[in-house]
Design a protein around this motif. Structure first.
Motif, short mmCIF file in Angstrom:
data_model
loop_
_atom_site.label_atom_id
_atom_site.label_comp_id
_atom_site.label_asym_id
_atom_site.label_seq_id
_atom_site.Cartn_x
_atom_site.Cartn_y
_atom_site.Cartn_z
N CYS A 83 1.52 0.89 -7.60
CA CYS A 83 0.22 0.08 -7.15
C CYS A 83 -0.89 0.88 -6.88
O CYS A 83 -2.03 0.50 -7.23
CB CYS A 83 0.50 -0.37 -5.73
N THR A 84 -0.79 2.16 -6.69
CA THR A 84 -2.11 3.17 -6.67
C THR A 84 -2.47 3.29 -8.28
O THR A 84 -3.71 3.22 -8.16
CB THR A 84 -1.28 4.33 -5.94
N THR A 85 -1.70 3.41 -9.05
CA THR A 85 -2.39 3.50 -10.37
C THR A 85 -2.83 2.04 -10.74
O THR A 85 -4.07 2.30 -11.60
CB THR A 85 -1.20 3.78 -11.41
N THR A 101 -6.60 10.45 -5.98
CA THR A 101 -5.60 10.80 -7.24
C THR A 101 -6.05 9.93 -8.45
O THR A 101 -5.51 10.44 -9.33
CB THR A 101 -4.01 10.02 -6.63
N GLN A 102 -6.52 8.95 -8.33
CA GLN A 102 -6.79 8.58 -9.63
C GLN A 102 -8.38 8.67 -10.15
O GLN A 102 -8.90 8.12 -11.18
CB GLN A 102 -6.98 6.73 -9.42
N GLY A 159 -6.15 2.02 -8.88
CA GLY A 159 -7.13 3.00 -9.78
C GLY A 159 -7.53 2.57 -10.95
O GLY A 159 -8.78 2.65 -11.30
N ASP A 164 -6.58 7.76 -0.69
CA ASP A 164 -5.57 8.17 -1.76
C ASP A 164 -5.88 7.64 -3.06
O ASP A 164 -5.70 8.55 -3.94
CB ASP A 164 -4.08 7.63 -1.37
N ILE A 165 -6.28 6.35 -3.30
CA ILE A 165 -6.38 5.98 -4.61
C ILE A 165 -7.63 6.47 -5.33
O ILE A 165 -7.63 7.33 -6.23
CB ILE A 165 -6.65 4.47 -4.98
N TRP A 197 -5.34 3.66 2.48
CA TRP A 197 -4.84 3.99 1.14
C TRP A 197 -5.89 4.07 0.15
O TRP A 197 -5.60 4.89 -0.91
CB TRP A 197 -3.73 2.55 0.87
N ASP A 233 0.80 -1.28 -0.06
CA ASP A 233 -0.18 -0.15 0.22
C ASP A 233 0.72 1.29 0.08
O ASP A 233 1.97 1.12 0.26
CB ASP A 233 -1.29 -0.03 1.14
N TYR A 234 0.12 2.33 -0.48
CA TYR A 234 0.88 3.61 -0.34
C TYR A 234 2.33 3.52 -1.27
O TYR A 234 3.15 4.06 -0.89
CB TYR A 234 1.45 4.25 1.05
N THR A 235 2.17 2.80 -2.45
CA THR A 235 2.89 2.97 -3.29
C THR A 235 2.62 3.41 -4.62
O THR A 235 1.48 3.23 -5.01
CB THR A 235 3.86 1.68 -3.38
#
Length: 211
Positions: free
Chosen positions: A45-47, A87-88, A50, A83-84, A80, A40-42
């Motif tokens: 992986c976030t993209t 940001t996505q 998303g 955040d996803i 997390w 998480d929080y990388t």
């Protein structure tokens, strides 16, 4: 011995962001896109998370349930996810497995010591409604998955299952398919009344209509 195409996907019970699940019960009657991510929080992986969320309607149209996994906790996953979503520009609606003791990651051989002793690589398992593994892909930690390819192979698997055909290189939905060599010419004429093109006795192309 590693998991192979055609094997029954191992069952497990575990905590997720959608509560505790029994994998086989949760997946019952659906295809599953089961994928792991390192942490998480990388950024990569976030993209990926998303993009999975953004494709929710396309997965649903194919009767596919996405299921993510990392070796982080539910609390970390939930933080997390905020955040996803931010940001996505999406909303994560699929469950993420909290595999803190790496039980499931080890069961599915998602941890490759050459990459990390504790974090999962980017594994993909496409599992059919009979809970059979139909496709596996493994990406390194530094490279995000190609989601167009993931959808393409799901389309291909569903097309081959439905019509008893095979898909050529670079096939995409709506493209011509191949009649397997195990189907005789007489059988092919009955099974594919729309006709087919014979390039070689073992290489015959036809079209199928899923509309």
């Amino acid at each position: 011995m590693g998991l192979r195409i055609g094997d029954t996907a191992p069952n497990f019970e575990i905590e997720t962001t959608s509560g505790n699940i029994n994998f086989h019960d949760w997946a019952q009657g659906s295809w599953v896109f089961f994928f792991s991510h390192p942490a998480d929080y990388t950024p990569v992986c976030t993209t990926e998370m998303g993009r999975t969320a953004q494709l929710a309607e396309q997965f649903a149209a194919r009767n596919v349930k996405p299921l993510g996994l990392s070796t982080d906790s539910v609390e970390e996953h939930n933080g997390w996810i905020n955040d996803i979503n931010e940001t996505q520009n999406t909303k994560v609606g699929f469950p993420i497995v909290a595999d803190k003791d790496t039980k499931v990651a080890e069961l599915y051989e998602m941890i490759h010591p050459g990459e990390s002793e504790t974090a999962a690589v980017r594994s993909v398992f496409i599992i059919d409604p009979n809970q059979k593994i139909r496709l596996t892909m493994t990406y390194p930690m530094s490279v995000g998955r190609n989601f167009a390819e993931i959808l393409r192979v799901i389309d291909a698997l569903q097309t081959t299952d439905k019509h008893g055909v095979a898909c050529p290189a670079d096939w995409e939905l709506g493209g011509d398919v191949i009649i397997p060599p195990t189907v005789s010419m007489e059988e092919a004429e009955k099974k594919f009344p729309q006709g087919f093109k014979t390039v070689k006795p073992y290489l015959r192309f036809t079209s199928v209509n899923d509309k």
